[in-house]
Design a protein around this motif. Structure first.
Motif, PDB file in Angstrom:
ATOM      1  N   GLU A 110     -26.494  20.739   4.163  1.00 45.11           N
ATOM      2  CA  GLU A 110     -25.891  20.554   2.854  1.00 45.11           C
ATOM      3  C   GLU A 110     -24.945  19.363   2.843  1.00 45.11           C
ATOM      4  N   SER A 111     -24.210  19.172   3.918  1.00 49.34           N
ATOM      5  CA  SER A 111     -23.313  18.015   4.029  1.00 49.34           C
ATOM      6  C   SER A 111     -24.108  16.709   4.045  1.00 49.34           C
ATOM      7  N   THR A 112     -25.225  16.704   4.762  1.00 45.00           N
ATOM      8  CA  THR A 112     -26.086  15.514   4.819  1.00 45.00           C
ATOM      9  C   THR A 112     -26.652  15.190   3.449  1.00 45.00           C
ATOM     10  N   VAL A 113     -27.117  16.220   2.729  1.00 42.32           N
ATOM     11  CA  VAL A 113     -27.665  16.005   1.393  1.00 42.32           C
ATOM     12  C   VAL A 113     -26.578  15.475   0.461  1.00 42.32           C
ATOM     13  N   LYS A 114     -25.410  16.088   0.518  1.00 43.30           N
ATOM     14  CA  LYS A 114     -24.298  15.646  -0.338  1.00 43.30           C
ATOM     15  C   LYS A 114     -23.963  14.178  -0.059  1.00 43.30           C
ATOM     16  N   HIS A 115     -23.942  13.802   1.213  1.00 44.26           N
ATOM     17  CA  HIS A 115     -23.650  12.416   1.586  1.00 44.26           C
ATOM     18  C   HIS A 115     -24.769  11.485   1.112  1.00 44.26           C
ATOM     19  N   ALA A 116     -26.027  11.897   1.296  1.00 42.69           N
ATOM     20  CA  ALA A 116     -27.163  11.053   0.916  1.00 42.69           C
ATOM     21  C   ALA A 116     -27.210  10.804  -0.590  1.00 42.69           C
ATOM     22  N   PHE A 117     -26.728  11.761  -1.382  1.00 39.92           N
ATOM     23  CA  PHE A 117     -26.788  11.639  -2.841  1.00 39.92           C
ATOM     24  C   PHE A 117     -25.446  11.246  -3.455  1.00 39.92           C
ATOM     25  N   ARG A 118     -24.512  10.772  -2.627  1.00 36.95           N
ATOM     26  CA  ARG A 118     -23.175  10.466  -3.138  1.00 36.95           C
ATOM     27  C   ARG A 118     -23.178   9.362  -4.193  1.00 36.95           C
ATOM     28  N   ASN A 119     -24.163   8.470  -4.167  1.00 35.42           N
ATOM     29  CA  ASN A 119     -24.243   7.387  -5.154  1.00 35.42           C
ATOM     30  C   ASN A 119     -25.401   7.565  -6.128  1.00 35.42           C
ATOM     31  N   HIS A 120     -25.999   8.732  -6.147  1.00 33.52           N
ATOM     32  CA  HIS A 120     -27.131   8.994  -7.039  1.00 33.52           C
ATOM     33  C   HIS A 120     -26.674   8.877  -8.490  1.00 33.52           C
ATOM     34  N   MET A 128     -25.962  18.759  -9.576  1.00 29.81           N
ATOM     35  CA  MET A 128     -25.744  17.907  -8.411  1.00 29.81           C
ATOM     36  C   MET A 128     -24.406  18.201  -7.735  1.00 29.81           C
ATOM     37  N   SER A 129     -23.502  18.896  -8.426  1.00 29.53           N
ATOM     38  CA  SER A 129     -22.177  19.126  -7.859  1.00 29.53           C
ATOM     39  C   SER A 129     -22.190  20.162  -6.734  1.00 29.53           C
ATOM     40  N   ASP A 130     -23.173  21.020  -6.742  1.00 26.38           N
ATOM     41  CA  ASP A 130     -23.286  22.067  -5.728  1.00 26.38           C
ATOM     42  C   ASP A 130     -24.551  21.806  -4.907  1.00 26.38           C
ATOM     43  N   THR A 131     -24.369  21.463  -3.643  1.00 26.78           N
ATOM     44  CA  THR A 131     -25.509  21.096  -2.809  1.00 26.78           C
ATOM     45  C   THR A 131     -26.528  22.218  -2.726  1.00 26.78           C
ATOM     46  N   ALA A 132     -26.077  23.454  -2.666  1.00 27.61           N
ATOM     47  CA  ALA A 132     -27.014  24.576  -2.599  1.00 27.61           C
ATOM     48  C   ALA A 132     -27.893  24.600  -3.843  1.00 27.61           C
ATOM     49  N   LYS A 133     -27.287  24.370  -5.024  1.00 27.67           N
ATOM     50  CA  LYS A 133     -28.074  24.331  -6.260  1.00 27.67           C
ATOM     51  C   LYS A 133     -29.027  23.152  -6.239  1.00 27.67           C
ATOM     52  N   LEU A 134     -28.598  22.034  -5.683  1.00 29.51           N
ATOM     53  CA  LEU A 134     -29.448  20.852  -5.587  1.00 29.51           C
ATOM     54  C   LEU A 134     -30.679  21.158  -4.740  1.00 29.51           C
ATOM     55  N   LEU A 135     -30.487  21.800  -3.603  1.00 27.47           N
ATOM     56  CA  LEU A 135     -31.619  22.146  -2.744  1.00 27.47           C
ATOM     57  C   LEU A 135     -32.519  23.186  -3.387  1.00 27.47           C
ATOM     58  N   MET A 136     -31.967  24.046  -4.208  1.00 25.25           N
ATOM     59  CA  MET A 136     -32.765  25.083  -4.865  1.00 25.25           C
ATOM     60  C   MET A 136     -33.682  24.499  -5.938  1.00 25.25           C
ATOM     61  N   ARG A 137     -33.419  23.281  -6.405  1.00 29.59           N
ATOM     62  CA  ARG A 137     -34.226  22.670  -7.451  1.00 29.59           C
ATOM     63  C   ARG A 137     -35.594  22.246  -6.945  1.00 29.59           C
ATOM     64  N   LYS A 138     -35.821  22.229  -5.651  1.00 31.28           N
ATOM     65  CA  LYS A 138     -37.101  21.823  -5.055  1.00 31.28           C
ATOM     66  C   LYS A 138     -37.485  20.397  -5.450  1.00 31.28           C
ATOM     67  N   THR A 139     -36.488  19.549  -5.587  1.00 38.41           N
ATOM     68  CA  THR A 139     -36.764  18.153  -5.927  1.00 38.41           C
ATOM     69  C   THR A 139     -36.014  17.212  -4.994  1.00 38.41           C
ATOM     70  N   VAL A 140     -35.650  17.693  -3.836  1.00 40.48           N
ATOM     71  CA  VAL A 140     -34.834  16.890  -2.918  1.00 40.48           C
ATOM     72  C   VAL A 140     -35.687  16.370  -1.785  1.00 40.48           C
ATOM     73  N   MET A 141     -35.771  15.068  -1.643  1.00 41.05           N
ATOM     74  CA  MET A 141     -36.448  14.489  -0.487  1.00 41.05           C
ATOM     75  C   MET A 141     -35.383  13.909   0.401  1.00 41.05           C
ATOM     76  N   VAL A 142     -35.181  14.504   1.553  1.00 37.87           N
ATOM     77  CA  VAL A 142     -34.129  14.061   2.472  1.00 37.87           C
ATOM     78  C   VAL A 142     -34.770  13.213   3.564  1.00 37.87           C
TER      79      VAL A 142
END
Length: 142
Positions: A110-120, A128-142
């Motif tokens: 979750e920390s990695t995803v938050k960092h990767a999307f910090r400038n999205h 996007m404010s909650d990394t867990a919700k972001l990952l639950m959207r099934k639209t995250v390519m890390v």
């Protein structure tokens, strides 16, 4: 070519600025299993577990779903629906490459995803404010 070479080419392609597209079909209700697929028949496996107690038909939970893709098609990192486990069967084609994060590494992912999307561009969107919700959207390519 080797699986390692194909994987390297995938990451080079998706990380480049060049646009590319692949064909991918998701959430197709059903299975490609033959009628006599045995104990791993995805049409029956949920009924042989606690999910058999669920009265409702829930595609992807109590009934199988199919996903069809070509070379470099990907399904993004996500939490499984309702934090349930997932069973996947590759019916044909080349082997799939899976990336999995163990539960005890959740905070790091979750920390990695938050960092990767910090400038999205959508970083201030409520999802996007909650990394867990972001990952639950099934639209995250890390």
């Amino acid at each position: 070519p080797s699986q390692r070479l194909i994987e390297q080419e995938f990451w080079n392609t998706v990380s480049s600025a060049n646009a590319f597209s692949v064909q991918y079909g998701s959430d197709v209700e059903g299975t490609a299993c033959m009628d006599s697929f045995g104990p791993w028949d995805l049409r029956n496996i949920a009924q042989q577990s606690l999910l058999g107690l669920v009265d409702n038909h829930i595609p992807g939970v109590t009934a199988p779903m199919m996903y069809v893709g070509m070379l470099f098609a990907h399904f993004c990192w996500h939490y499984e629906d309702n934090a349930l486990y997932s069973i996947n069967y590759n019916h044909g084609g080349s082997p799939k490459i899976w990336y999995v994060s163990p539960a005890d590494h959740t905070e790091g992912l979750e920390s990695t995803v938050k960092h990767a999307f910090r400038n999205h561009p959508d970083r201030y969107h409520p999802l996007m404010s909650d990394t867990a919700k972001l990952l639950m959207r099934k639209t995250v390519m890390v």
